[in-house]
Write a protein that holds these residues in place. Sequence first.
Motif, short mmCIF file in Angstrom:
data_model
loop_
_atom_site.label_atom_id
_atom_site.label_comp_id
_atom_site.label_asym_id
_atom_site.label_seq_id
_atom_site.Cartn_x
_atom_site.Cartn_y
_atom_site.Cartn_z
N HIS A 125 38.69 -19.08 8.52
CA HIS A 125 38.55 -17.78 9.18
C HIS A 125 37.46 -17.94 10.25
CE1 HIS A 125 37.34 -13.62 9.92
NE2 HIS A 125 38.53 -13.27 9.44
N PRO A 126 37.70 -17.48 11.48
CA PRO A 126 36.75 -17.73 12.58
C PRO A 126 35.31 -17.35 12.26
CG PRO A 126 38.78 -16.82 13.45
CD PRO A 126 38.91 -16.78 11.97
N LEU A 127 35.10 -16.20 11.64
CA LEU A 127 33.73 -15.76 11.35
C LEU A 127 33.08 -16.64 10.28
CD1 LEU A 127 34.13 -11.86 11.37
CD2 LEU A 127 33.22 -13.36 13.16
N ILE A 128 33.85 -16.97 9.25
CA ILE A 128 33.31 -17.81 8.18
C ILE A 128 33.05 -19.22 8.69
CG2 ILE A 128 33.82 -18.84 5.93
CD1 ILE A 128 35.38 -16.29 5.27
N ALA A 129 33.98 -19.77 9.47
CA ALA A 129 33.82 -21.12 10.00
C ALA A 129 32.59 -21.21 10.90
CB ALA A 129 35.07 -21.53 10.77
N SER A 130 32.39 -20.21 11.73
CA SER A 130 31.23 -20.21 12.64
C SER A 130 29.93 -20.06 11.86
CB SER A 130 31.36 -19.08 13.66
OG SER A 130 32.55 -19.20 14.40
N PHE A 131 29.94 -19.16 10.87
CA PHE A 131 28.74 -18.95 10.06
C PHE A 131 28.34 -20.22 9.32
CE2 PHE A 131 26.81 -17.87 5.96
CZ PHE A 131 25.67 -17.19 6.39
N LEU A 132 29.32 -20.90 8.71
CA LEU A 132 29.04 -22.13 7.99
C LEU A 132 28.57 -23.23 8.93
CD1 LEU A 132 31.98 -22.28 5.41
CD2 LEU A 132 29.56 -21.82 4.94
N PHE A 133 29.17 -23.30 10.10
CA PHE A 133 28.84 -24.36 11.04
C PHE A 133 27.37 -24.28 11.46
CE2 PHE A 133 28.75 -26.27 15.33
CZ PHE A 133 29.30 -27.51 15.04
N VAL A 134 26.92 -23.07 11.80
CA VAL A 134 25.53 -22.90 12.20
C VAL A 134 24.62 -22.80 10.97
CG1 VAL A 134 23.91 -21.38 13.39
CG2 VAL A 134 26.18 -21.79 14.35
N GLY A 135 25.10 -22.11 9.93
CA GLY A 135 24.27 -21.88 8.75
C GLY A 135 23.86 -23.17 8.05
N LEU A 136 24.76 -24.16 8.00
CA LEU A 136 24.40 -25.41 7.34
C LEU A 136 23.31 -26.15 8.10
CD1 LEU A 136 27.75 -26.94 6.01
CD2 LEU A 136 25.77 -26.20 4.69
N ILE A 137 23.32 -26.06 9.43
CA ILE A 137 22.26 -26.71 10.21
C ILE A 137 20.92 -26.08 9.88
CG2 ILE A 137 21.44 -27.23 12.53
CD1 ILE A 137 24.32 -27.06 13.50
N TYR A 138 20.89 -24.75 9.88
CA TYR A 138 19.65 -24.05 9.56
C TYR A 138 19.23 -24.31 8.12
CZ TYR A 138 18.98 -21.26 13.80
OH TYR A 138 18.71 -20.86 15.09
N PHE A 139 20.19 -24.34 7.22
CA PHE A 139 19.86 -24.53 5.81
C PHE A 139 19.21 -25.88 5.56
CE2 PHE A 139 21.08 -26.12 1.57
CZ PHE A 139 20.51 -25.13 0.77
N TRP A 140 19.82 -26.95 6.06
CA TRP A 140 19.28 -28.28 5.80
C TRP A 140 18.03 -28.57 6.61
CZ3 TRP A 140 20.64 -29.99 1.42
CH2 TRP A 140 21.92 -29.85 0.95
N LEU A 141 17.78 -27.79 7.67
CA LEU A 141 16.54 -27.98 8.44
C LEU A 141 15.46 -26.98 8.04
CD1 LEU A 141 17.75 -28.89 12.04
CD2 LEU A 141 16.64 -30.36 10.35
N TRP A 142 15.73 -26.14 7.06
CA TRP A 142 14.68 -25.29 6.53
C TRP A 142 13.67 -26.21 5.84
CZ3 TRP A 142 14.96 -21.81 1.60
CH2 TRP A 142 13.87 -20.95 1.59
N PRO A 143 12.41 -26.22 6.27
CA PRO A 143 11.44 -27.24 5.82
C PRO A 143 11.40 -27.51 4.32
CG PRO A 143 10.48 -25.98 7.60
CD PRO A 143 11.81 -25.34 7.30
N PRO A 144 11.35 -26.49 3.42
CA PRO A 144 11.33 -26.82 1.98
C PRO A 144 12.60 -27.53 1.50
CG PRO A 144 10.61 -24.56 2.35
CD PRO A 144 11.19 -25.04 3.63
N ILE A 145 13.77 -27.07 2.02
CA ILE A 145 15.04 -27.70 1.64
C ILE A 145 15.11 -29.11 2.20
CG2 ILE A 145 17.55 -27.56 1.84
CD1 ILE A 145 16.41 -25.49 -0.03
N HIS A 146 14.70 -29.27 3.45
CA HIS A 146 14.74 -30.58 4.08
C HIS A 146 13.83 -31.57 3.34
CE1 HIS A 146 15.67 -33.25 7.45
NE2 HIS A 146 14.40 -33.63 7.42
#
Length: 280
Positions: A125-146
């Motif tokens: 779904h376009p909204l879900i695909a876009s959210f996951l695409f950007v969200g995963l970058i932010y998630f894995w670059l969140w300093p504690p998670i990274h």
Amino acid sequence: MSLLDYLMPYDFSPLTVLSFMLVLGFYGVGLLRMPEEDRPGSARIVVFVLGVLICYGVMQTRFDYYSQYMFFVHRGQHLILHHLGPILIALSNPLPVMRFWYGKMGPGVKSGLRPLGWVYRFLQHPLIASFLFVGLIYFWLWPPIHFDAMLSRNLYWVMNWSMLIDGMLFWWLIFDPRPPAITSSLGYGKRILLLALVAIPQMILGAMIVFSRGMVYDVYEVCGRAWPMAPETDQLLGGLLTWIPPAMMSILGILIILRRAMREDGSFTSRSSQMGETTT
């Protein structure tokens, strides 16, 4: 170190090696067995193999060692896993090979794959695909998670595989070769909009890293760096790789979609005029 040493896995993952071998194996056997008229051209085959090999290269060669001990190399690794590799694979259009293998499956196997189809349609779904695409970058670059991901072997592999799979899903949605006018694929205008929307938050994140006054990712200080580079320089280069190349790839994607739309529109216009002449 010899060239062979650089090509050998730093952190050997049997699952990763087997996965890439199966992909290339099924693709190669499918090419040999499918009808010649359905077989993709040599250029598309080369692009597909190149996309698969560069993804393998950043996961199962000495490159992976440097990506664990240099922030900017890590960002280059994810640039390939999340962008460049999936873009090449999607542009190569392996759909004929996939259809060939799907046709070889029995009814039981096809029914067993049906739940995967539901999950796929949900994720595409376009909204879900876009959210996951950007969200995963932010998630894995969140300093504690990274920090945790770079110190945990299992979490590190989850991070890399999630970036690769998500990149494959998103860029296939964008470069789906099926014409929107006669199929259920996403319209060209919506694809262009998605590319513009996902570029903005990536640019913001990259700029935040570049202009940060302090050290954002101190895990590389804890583990040590592979090369004698100043921490500020490492972080600056990593921020630039997060900022500029993804935006350029969105622009390139928009140009490719525009070219497809214009070519397809011309094709349909030519067919309509020919049908009109035949009718008269």
